[in-house]
Design an enzyme around this catalytic site. Sequence first.
Site, PDB file in Angstrom:
ATOM      1  N   GLY A 155       0.860  -1.195   0.000  1.00  0.00           N
ATOM      2  CA  GLY A 155       0.000   0.000   0.000  1.00  0.00           C
ATOM      3  C   GLY A 155       0.887   1.231   0.000  1.00  0.00           C
ATOM      4  O   GLY A 155       2.010   1.193  -0.504  1.00  0.00           O
ATOM      5  N   ARG A 156       0.371   2.302   0.560  1.00  0.00           N
ATOM      6  CA  ARG A 156       1.155   3.551   0.565  1.00  0.00           C
ATOM      7  C   ARG A 156       2.495   3.367   1.261  1.00  0.00           C
ATOM      8  O   ARG A 156       3.539   3.763   0.729  1.00  0.00           O
ATOM      9  CB  ARG A 156       0.361   4.656   1.275  1.00  0.00           C
ATOM     10  CG  ARG A 156      -0.776   5.229   0.456  1.00  0.00           C
ATOM     11  CD  ARG A 156      -1.591   6.181   1.299  1.00  0.00           C
ATOM     12  NE  ARG A 156      -2.273   5.439   2.341  1.00  0.00           N
ATOM     13  CZ  ARG A 156      -3.595   5.239   2.372  1.00  0.00           C
ATOM     14  NH1 ARG A 156      -4.367   5.770   1.458  1.00  0.00           N
ATOM     15  NH2 ARG A 156      -4.136   4.537   3.341  1.00  0.00           N
ATOM     16  N   ILE A 157       2.484   2.773   2.455  1.00  0.00           N
ATOM     17  CA  ILE A 157       3.728   2.675   3.227  1.00  0.00           C
ATOM     18  C   ILE A 157       4.672   1.661   2.582  1.00  0.00           C
ATOM     19  O   ILE A 157       5.862   1.918   2.416  1.00  0.00           O
ATOM     20  CB  ILE A 157       3.433   2.324   4.700  1.00  0.00           C
ATOM     21  CG1 ILE A 157       2.601   3.453   5.344  1.00  0.00           C
ATOM     22  CG2 ILE A 157       4.733   2.125   5.481  1.00  0.00           C
ATOM     23  CD1 ILE A 157       2.056   3.124   6.741  1.00  0.00           C
ATOM     24  N   ARG A 238       1.015  -3.891  12.638  1.00  0.00           N
ATOM     25  CA  ARG A 238       0.264  -4.151  13.870  1.00  0.00           C
ATOM     26  C   ARG A 238       0.751  -5.467  14.458  1.00  0.00           C
ATOM     27  O   ARG A 238       0.975  -6.436  13.708  1.00  0.00           O
ATOM     28  CB  ARG A 238      -1.243  -4.248  13.586  1.00  0.00           C
ATOM     29  CG  ARG A 238      -1.962  -2.923  13.389  1.00  0.00           C
ATOM     30  CD  ARG A 238      -1.996  -2.061  14.653  1.00  0.00           C
ATOM     31  NE  ARG A 238      -2.708  -0.802  14.470  1.00  0.00           N
ATOM     32  CZ  ARG A 238      -2.154   0.344  14.081  1.00  0.00           C
ATOM     33  NH1 ARG A 238      -0.859   0.392  13.825  1.00  0.00           N
ATOM     34  NH2 ARG A 238      -2.885   1.441  13.980  1.00  0.00           N
ATOM     35  N   GLU A 267       0.289  -5.356  22.960  1.00  0.00           N
ATOM     36  CA  GLU A 267       0.644  -3.978  23.251  1.00  0.00           C
ATOM     37  C   GLU A 267      -0.299  -3.368  24.294  1.00  0.00           C
ATOM     38  O   GLU A 267      -1.513  -3.579  24.187  1.00  0.00           O
ATOM     39  CB  GLU A 267       0.507  -3.200  21.933  1.00  0.00           C
ATOM     40  CG  GLU A 267       1.445  -2.065  21.789  1.00  0.00           C
ATOM     41  CD  GLU A 267       1.400  -1.522  20.366  1.00  0.00           C
ATOM     42  OE1 GLU A 267       1.697  -2.283  19.422  1.00  0.00           O
ATOM     43  OE2 GLU A 267       1.058  -0.353  20.224  1.00  0.00           O
ATOM     44  N   HIS A 285       6.199   1.626  19.411  1.00  0.00           N
ATOM     45  CA  HIS A 285       5.171   2.113  18.479  1.00  0.00           C
ATOM     46  C   HIS A 285       5.373   3.586  18.120  1.00  0.00           C
ATOM     47  O   HIS A 285       4.542   4.440  18.452  1.00  0.00           O
ATOM     48  CB  HIS A 285       3.758   1.869  19.040  1.00  0.00           C
ATOM     49  CG  HIS A 285       2.712   1.756  17.961  1.00  0.00           C
ATOM     50  ND1 HIS A 285       1.579   0.987  18.077  1.00  0.00           N
ATOM     51  CD2 HIS A 285       2.647   2.328  16.721  1.00  0.00           C
ATOM     52  CE1 HIS A 285       0.865   1.093  16.971  1.00  0.00           C
ATOM     53  NE2 HIS A 285       1.490   1.907  16.138  1.00  0.00           N
TER      54      HIS A 285
HETATM   55  C1  GLV Z   1       0.040   3.973  13.688  1.00  0.00           C
HETATM   56  O1  GLV Z   1       0.292   2.836  14.013  1.00  0.00           O
HETATM   57  C2  GLV Z   1      -1.075   4.324  12.868  1.00  0.00           C
HETATM   58  O2  GLV Z   1      -1.871   3.452  12.491  1.00  0.00           O
HETATM   59  O3  GLV Z   1      -1.209   5.521  12.571  1.00  0.00           O
HETATM   60  C1  GLV Z   2      -1.166   3.077   4.915  1.00  0.00           C
HETATM   61  O1  GLV Z   2      -1.007   4.301   4.845  1.00  0.00           O
HETATM   62  C2  GLV Z   2      -0.881   2.188   3.790  1.00  0.00           C
HETATM   63  O2  GLV Z   2      -1.718   2.140   2.881  1.00  0.00           O
HETATM   64  O3  GLV Z   2       0.180   1.537   3.754  1.00  0.00           O
END
Ligand code: GLV
Ligand code: GLV
Length: 325
Positions: A155-157, A238, A267, A285
């Site tokens: 995804g984005r990250i 997560r 967590e 985190h």
């Molecule tokens: C951090 O873990 C978030 O989901 O923003």
């Molecule tokens: C979150 O921002 C993702 O799409 O990876």
Amino acid sequence: MASKVLITRRLPGKAMELLEQHFDLTVNPEDQNLTHEEIVQQIRDMDGLVCMLSDEIDSDVINAGKRLKIIANYAVGYNNISLESATRRRIAVTNTPGVLTETTADLTFGLILCSTRRIVEADKFLREGKFKGWSPSLFLGTDVYGKVLGIIGLGRIGRAVARRARGFNIKVLYYEPVRLSNDIEKQLGVDYSPLDELLKKADIVTLHTPLTPSTFHLIKERELSLMKRSAYLINVARGPIVDESALIRALKSKEIAGCALDVYEFEPEVSKELISLPNTVLVPHIGSASKETRERMAMMVAENVISVLIKDQPPPNLVNHEIYR
Ligand code: GLV
Ligand code: GLV
């Protein structure tokens, strides 16, 4: 009369001022989380809720919030909110996508380098006064440059991590349930791989999927056993995506070389065994924790709440679109 909004933790930057201008705010004055019971009590006459990923917003909270119109999560992940209960009550749920992408990808690379090059261990060694001079075999790690990185969740990250990998001449394999288009693959310089293949081939495996029923324990004993003995696992997504006790077993029996974690299955509890192992890098985190990003996230939260409670419009970062249909 101004709408009432509960904020479970004070937000950084200018967002608080903006919210104060529009709403009758109840802000948790402490630098610690509210308990579930405190949230249930305080939500009763609130029109809006600004909550943290560490707050469990389940059906008890949602049903207690009789007037609630919006739940604005101060995070991109929203597995802490019962989306089903909120949607049933036609309460908007929002998150903070996009602004924390690069910040989280930066931390991912930091963790990759810390674990493979043993930076944290070496720092501790030096601080303990053990550095007596250069040595040919002191803290030998493994190279990152030229290796194979397996990204689970592009995804984005995940994509921002892939872009950083280019500078390290890393070959990137990715897994997604649905393969991306050829164009996107080319543009990012990544190759699709089925999950098992990725686990077998990658020198570093990094997780960037949301937590959903289908990603819960995605990495467990079987998956860890497919990884190379020299491989590292990175998790900034997560905790429950990884079966933590299986991970501990794999680390102890040297089935994998090490791991770096920003998130934990239970967590904020972190297993004592993870802490006692030398081949783990553990941070609390902090994926999105840069000053700039946390301030931007706070502004997004404020804009989402203002959209719903002042402008009576769908908020910019709505998660449950069906409530406006
Ligand atoms: C951090 O873990 C978030 O989901 O923003
Ligand atoms: C979150 O921002 C993702 O799409 O990876």
